[in-house]
Design an enzyme around this catalytic site. Sequence first.
Site, PDB file in Angstrom:
ATOM      1  N   GLY A 184      28.068  41.105  44.793  1.00 19.94           N
ATOM      2  CA  GLY A 184      28.729  41.340  43.555  1.00 19.94           C
ATOM      3  C   GLY A 184      29.094  40.215  42.897  1.00 19.94           C
ATOM      4  O   GLY A 184      29.416  40.104  41.690  1.00 19.94           O
ATOM      5  N   HIS A 185      29.469  39.159  43.553  1.00 20.62           N
ATOM      6  CA  HIS A 185      29.965  37.840  42.986  1.00 20.62           C
ATOM      7  C   HIS A 185      29.022  36.728  43.438  1.00 20.62           C
ATOM      8  O   HIS A 185      28.806  36.290  44.230  1.00 20.62           O
ATOM      9  CB  HIS A 185      31.436  37.454  43.647  1.00 20.62           C
ATOM     10  CG  HIS A 185      31.782  36.479  42.990  1.00 20.62           C
ATOM     11  ND1 HIS A 185      31.269  35.095  42.508  1.00 20.62           N
ATOM     12  CD2 HIS A 185      33.335  36.381  42.603  1.00 20.62           C
ATOM     13  CE1 HIS A 185      32.315  34.462  41.878  1.00 20.62           C
ATOM     14  NE2 HIS A 185      33.548  35.190  41.760  1.00 20.62           N
ATOM     15  N   HIS A 255      32.702  39.362  34.261  1.00 18.48           N
ATOM     16  CA  HIS A 255      33.376  38.129  34.995  1.00 18.48           C
ATOM     17  C   HIS A 255      32.692  36.781  35.031  1.00 18.48           C
ATOM     18  O   HIS A 255      31.847  36.578  35.016  1.00 18.48           O
ATOM     19  CB  HIS A 255      33.696  38.700  36.646  1.00 18.48           C
ATOM     20  CG  HIS A 255      34.627  37.761  37.164  1.00 18.48           C
ATOM     21  ND1 HIS A 255      33.984  36.661  37.801  1.00 18.48           N
ATOM     22  CD2 HIS A 255      35.754  37.895  37.495  1.00 18.48           C
ATOM     23  CE1 HIS A 255      35.061  36.065  38.501  1.00 18.48           C
ATOM     24  NE2 HIS A 255      36.114  37.007  38.254  1.00 18.48           N
ATOM     25  N   GLU A 307      38.800  39.450  34.374  1.00 15.63           N
ATOM     26  CA  GLU A 307      38.783  38.159  34.070  1.00 15.63           C
ATOM     27  C   GLU A 307      37.210  37.599  33.361  1.00 15.63           C
ATOM     28  O   GLU A 307      36.545  36.928  33.714  1.00 15.63           O
ATOM     29  CB  GLU A 307      38.495  37.611  35.518  1.00 15.63           C
ATOM     30  CG  GLU A 307      39.634  38.178  36.421  1.00 15.63           C
ATOM     31  CD  GLU A 307      39.799  37.421  37.716  1.00 15.63           C
ATOM     32  OE1 GLU A 307      40.820  36.798  37.947  1.00 15.63           O
ATOM     33  OE2 GLU A 307      38.875  37.569  38.722  1.00 15.63           O
ATOM     34  N   GLU A 323      39.880  31.231  33.006  1.00 13.21           N
ATOM     35  CA  GLU A 323      40.201  30.642  34.172  1.00 13.21           C
ATOM     36  C   GLU A 323      39.678  29.279  34.607  1.00 13.21           C
ATOM     37  O   GLU A 323      38.501  29.003  34.029  1.00 13.21           O
ATOM     38  CB  GLU A 323      39.690  31.819  35.393  1.00 13.21           C
ATOM     39  CG  GLU A 323      39.654  31.493  36.703  1.00 13.21           C
ATOM     40  CD  GLU A 323      39.252  32.339  37.761  1.00 13.21           C
ATOM     41  OE1 GLU A 323      38.818  33.612  37.205  1.00 13.21           O
ATOM     42  OE2 GLU A 323      39.027  32.191  38.782  1.00 13.21           O
ATOM     43  N   CYS A 325      38.224  28.122  37.179  1.00 12.14           N
ATOM     44  CA  CYS A 325      37.173  28.239  37.894  1.00 12.14           C
ATOM     45  C   CYS A 325      36.092  28.484  36.866  1.00 12.14           C
ATOM     46  O   CYS A 325      34.998  28.166  37.220  1.00 12.14           O
ATOM     47  CB  CYS A 325      37.164  29.413  38.918  1.00 12.14           C
ATOM     48  SG  CYS A 325      38.230  29.053  40.394  1.00 12.14           S
ATOM     49  N   CYS A 403      41.783  30.643  44.216  1.00 12.20           N
ATOM     50  CA  CYS A 403      40.545  30.381  43.827  1.00 12.20           C
ATOM     51  C   CYS A 403      40.392  28.986  43.107  1.00 12.20           C
ATOM     52  O   CYS A 403      39.595  28.132  43.520  1.00 12.20           O
ATOM     53  CB  CYS A 403      39.536  31.401  43.290  1.00 12.20           C
ATOM     54  SG  CYS A 403      40.190  31.985  41.855  1.00 12.20           S
TER      55      CYS A 403
HETATM   56  O1  FUB Z   1      36.530  36.886  43.300  1.00 17.78           O
HETATM   57  C1  FUB Z   1      36.543  35.604  43.787  1.00 17.78           C
HETATM   58  C2  FUB Z   1      37.575  34.834  42.807  1.00 17.78           C
HETATM   59  O2  FUB Z   1      38.694  35.233  42.721  1.00 17.78           O
HETATM   60  C3  FUB Z   1      36.487  34.794  41.513  1.00 17.78           C
HETATM   61  O3  FUB Z   1      35.760  33.801  41.197  1.00 17.78           O
HETATM   62  C4  FUB Z   1      37.868  34.524  40.549  1.00 17.78           C
HETATM   63  O4  FUB Z   1      38.012  34.764  39.292  1.00 17.78           O
HETATM   64  C5  FUB Z   1      38.813  35.392  41.508  1.00 17.78           C
HETATM   65  O5  FUB Z   1      38.940  36.587  41.027  1.00 17.78           O
HETATM   66 ZN    ZN Z   2      39.665  30.479  40.139  1.00 11.31          ZN
END
Ligand code: FUB
Ligand code: ZN
Length: 634
Positions: A184-185, A255, A307, A323, A325, A403
């Site tokens: 998912g990420h 995201h 986000e 963000e 990140c 993060c």
């Molecule tokens: O989901 C992991 C990290 O936490 C994401 O990259 C950030 O945006 C925060 O949601």
């Molecule tokens: Zn972050």
Amino acid sequence: MLKKFRHTEGLLARYARLVCDTVVPYQERAIRDEIEGVVPSYAIENFKNAAILNKTGVKPAGGDHKGCVFQDSDVAKWIEAAAYSLSVKPDAELEKRLDEVCELIGEAQEADGYLDTHFTLNRPKEKFTELVGGHELYCSGHMIEAAVALYEITGKKKLLDTVCKNADMLYRVFVTEGREGYPGHPEIELALLRLWRVTNEDRYMELAKHFIDIRGIDTDFFNKEYRRLGINIIYDNHYSQCHAPVRQQSDAVGHAVRAAYLYTAMADLAAITDDKELEDACFRLFESIEKRRMYITGGIGSSYHGEAFTADYDLPSDTAYTETCASIALIFFASKLLKLRREGRIADVMERALYNTVLAGIELDGKKFFYVNPLEVLPGISGNIPTHRHALPQRPGWYGCACCPPNTARLIGSVANYAWDEQDGILYSNLFASGELTLSNVTLEVETDYPFGDTVKYKVKKGSTKLAIHIPAFTLKNYSVSAHGELKSGYYYLEVNEGDEVTVKVEMIPRLYRSNTRVASNSGKAAVMVGPVVYCAEEKDNGDVLGFSFRSSAELKLNKETPEQIGGFYSEASDLGAVYTVTAEGQQTVMDNASDLYFTDEYRKEEKTLKLIPYFMWGNRGLNQMRVWMPVEL
Ligand code: FUB
Ligand code: ZN
């Protein structure tokens, strides 16, 4: 490049030192829950509990996993930042503690290679059943990156062995046994490619390619997963960039961190496999960001909801998410794109993100951090009301979802890797950074005050090389290089030999930038930049900044001042040295009856000179208004 580069002076060196001396030690205490008054991390504690469970078969009392599901990644990012700091400043004690943490991670790993303390401690029977949000692959990715960094800097293999065992297991599950799905990420994809480079183990590249290739083929995968989990909502597959196969994607969506991590891996894979279709997709996505979805600060992801990226030209200042990140991820993406096409506009984006959003992400004292980076702060509203709660007006010492802080540390700590690059026998200087670079064929010394000076000197102390120097777009109409060469796509190509001294002069003048009028919140407004640095006005220097407007022909004056001279900064800011500040002529709107909400009287205007400071310095002097975009006379 990091190991071959020694920072000397200037802004980036200052931040590299801050990371070694303050940020890494501070963040170590944060993940060990040793800092009073900040939200607990539990990140090291989770590993300790998982290690005990593995060893004894019994979970210790109170040993449930705590914090976000991806809390392990904070430890990984800290290890990575700490590894980079060792290359700037050797520290035997830190190395010893890193060894112990790596031992602990090894002990928290399950016998089959599985590594994720959340699932080990809390949901052992649910491994890989919730790829959409479980973050196991994300955490593996960050641990892989940490291990690679540690190995590259120290030669130590303990953590590398652990992550290889983990990656072998993932290969077995997702390739050999053919388990359905992708993360998912995204994150593991770019990490596996890093792992492949240091190990030469093709299975790691194959697994990265597998995850990239299958994303968005079954656009319904996460919805099916939701239904299996009994979750009755429709998953928006744009959020995880799985709305279409990656090679068909054109708009940066969803995201923002997920997106830019994915695009980074796509660009890297495109270069490795010479995949033109993938390369073209990467450039379409980059242009979607660069031309329509990026803030002037290099921030991306304008919405708190998800986000996420939203739509073209939707770039509000006060509710911006941006963000930290995400800008870090954008730098990763840009660095891989440069390998595909050496175009100055890509390095321009890297500079923009670095000098603005990323540096703003960290307090000048190195102990507080922004997650969200708004371009306008309204005390009483920002960080306070539901629509603006995310846009904190001051940096906290830590976050429950932390993060960004360790991500910022690892990016700043490895900035030399982005400043320098070697490809096909050419040494590329993507960012101007003072220091000494020692390669097998050449030793170069760079002297510069950039971005608070206009001169960059490259001195060849030994050897020779083909050199390509990025000439930022803001100065392309007016720059000089003291040696003969050729400008191509924003890079100046030349040959340098021992004893040569090449001086690059760039145009560091304050300029008013306008934005496309389709950006509703910027329409009729202007912002100031000097070189790559965005400027902002704070109430501390100006009183009310909301009533100010620039004259269109405003004289912008460049000054050089230390934080002490600007005033109001604490002593830890003083090693920043002198930075450019700007004064701008304009008018202040004065209301004679300031208690009325609406009125028919005309405004009165008073002449006013506004003081602007670098955006990355905002929010270091207590709560106050801050603004980047301000009205400008037509
Ligand atoms: O989901 C992991 C990290 O936490 C994401 O990259 C950030 O945006 C925060 O949601
Ligand atoms: Zn972050």
